[in-house]
Design a protein around this motif. Structure first.
Motif, PDB file in Angstrom:
ATOM      1  N   PRO A  33      -7.045   5.213  -5.532  1.00 49.40           N
ATOM      2  CA  PRO A  33      -7.216   3.753  -5.571  1.00 49.40           C
ATOM      3  C   PRO A  33      -8.381   3.306  -6.443  1.00 49.40           C
ATOM      4  O   PRO A  33      -8.284   2.280  -7.131  1.00 49.40           O
ATOM      5  CB  PRO A  33      -7.441   3.384  -4.093  1.00 49.40           C
ATOM      6  N   VAL A  36      -7.230   3.505 -10.020  1.00 50.70           N
ATOM      7  CA  VAL A  36      -6.317   2.399 -10.307  1.00 50.70           C
ATOM      8  C   VAL A  36      -7.090   1.095 -10.479  1.00 50.70           C
ATOM      9  O   VAL A  36      -6.743   0.257 -11.314  1.00 50.70           O
ATOM     10  CB  VAL A  36      -5.253   2.275  -9.193  1.00 50.70           C
ATOM     11  N   ALA A  37      -8.154   0.914  -9.705  1.00 51.50           N
ATOM     12  CA  ALA A  37      -8.962  -0.304  -9.810  1.00 51.50           C
ATOM     13  C   ALA A  37      -9.693  -0.381 -11.138  1.00 51.50           C
ATOM     14  O   ALA A  37      -9.917  -1.473 -11.661  1.00 51.50           O
ATOM     15  CB  ALA A  37      -9.961  -0.369  -8.655  1.00 51.50           C
ATOM     16  N   LYS A  40      -5.614  -0.567 -14.525  1.00 47.85           N
ATOM     17  CA  LYS A  40      -4.291  -0.612 -13.902  1.00 47.85           C
ATOM     18  C   LYS A  40      -3.285   0.194 -14.723  1.00 47.85           C
ATOM     19  O   LYS A  40      -3.054  -0.093 -15.898  1.00 47.85           O
ATOM     20  CB  LYS A  40      -3.829  -2.062 -13.783  1.00 47.85           C
ATOM     21  N   LEU A  62      -2.207   1.310  -1.801  1.00 45.79           N
ATOM     22  CA  LEU A  62      -1.949   0.552  -3.025  1.00 45.79           C
ATOM     23  C   LEU A  62      -1.153  -0.712  -2.731  1.00 45.79           C
ATOM     24  O   LEU A  62      -1.414  -1.772  -3.296  1.00 45.79           O
ATOM     25  CB  LEU A  62      -1.209   1.416  -4.041  1.00 45.79           C
ATOM     26  N   THR A  65      -3.028  -3.920  -1.455  1.00 41.96           N
ATOM     27  CA  THR A  65      -3.889  -4.682  -2.367  1.00 41.96           C
ATOM     28  C   THR A  65      -2.992  -5.488  -3.301  1.00 41.96           C
ATOM     29  O   THR A  65      -2.253  -4.913  -4.094  1.00 41.96           O
ATOM     30  CB  THR A  65      -4.770  -3.711  -3.190  1.00 41.96           C
ATOM     31  N   ARG A  68      -2.175  -4.641  -6.887  1.00 36.65           N
ATOM     32  CA  ARG A  68      -1.542  -3.341  -7.160  1.00 36.65           C
ATOM     33  C   ARG A  68      -0.106  -3.243  -6.675  1.00 36.65           C
ATOM     34  O   ARG A  68       0.526  -2.213  -6.843  1.00 36.65           O
ATOM     35  CB  ARG A  68      -2.363  -2.239  -6.501  1.00 36.65           C
ATOM     36  N   THR A  69       0.413  -4.279  -6.070  1.00 40.96           N
ATOM     37  CA  THR A  69       1.745  -4.186  -5.475  1.00 40.96           C
ATOM     38  C   THR A  69       2.863  -4.057  -6.504  1.00 40.96           C
ATOM     39  O   THR A  69       3.934  -3.574  -6.180  1.00 40.96           O
ATOM     40  CB  THR A  69       2.045  -5.399  -4.575  1.00 40.96           C
ATOM     41  N   ILE A  71       2.794  -2.201  -9.293  1.00 38.95           N
ATOM     42  CA  ILE A  71       2.752  -0.951 -10.050  1.00 38.95           C
ATOM     43  C   ILE A  71       3.881  -0.051  -9.561  1.00 38.95           C
ATOM     44  O   ILE A  71       3.943   0.276  -8.378  1.00 38.95           O
ATOM     45  CB  ILE A  71       1.404  -0.224  -9.876  1.00 38.95           C
TER      46      ILE A  71
END
Length: 110
Positions: A33, A36-37, A40, A62, A65, A68-69, A71
């Protein structure tokens, strides 16, 4: 790409980068995570069984948040994966290079 096996990560990264993709690898679901933050990704490919945070918990984290939904998430299970996970891609552990590249191209062309 997120996987507890650094050898598989190295091989997958070599394969994918040679086809024109940029790849970040993370060896632990717990660290994914944060990765990813920072930037992206267009796609997350994760193993299920990993130390500290497994793939199912990673997907839930993920999805929890809002940023991030959207991805796409693919999973590479060593065995069966927990039911109820919304996945965009499912690859068996013994995936072929051609299949991985086909999936990547569908989600995000190089």
């Amino acid at each position: 790409m997120v996987d507890g096996d650094p050898n598989l990560l190295r091989a997958s990264k070599t394969l994918v980068t040679s086809d024109g993709y940029q790849v970040r690898t993370v060896v632990d679901g717990f660290d994914a995570p944060c990765s990813v933050a920072q930037e992206k990704p267009d796609l997350i490919v994760s193993d299920v069984m990993m130390p500290r945070m497994d793939g199912a918990d990673l997907i839930c984290a993920l999805r929890g948040t809002p940023a991030r939904t959207d991805i796409p998430v693919g999973i590479l299970p060593a065995a069966a994966f927990p039911p109820g996970l919304h996945l965009h891609v499912f690859l068996t552990r013994l995936f072929s290079a051609a299949k991985l590249l086909e999936v990547l191209c569908e989600v995000q062309p190089p």
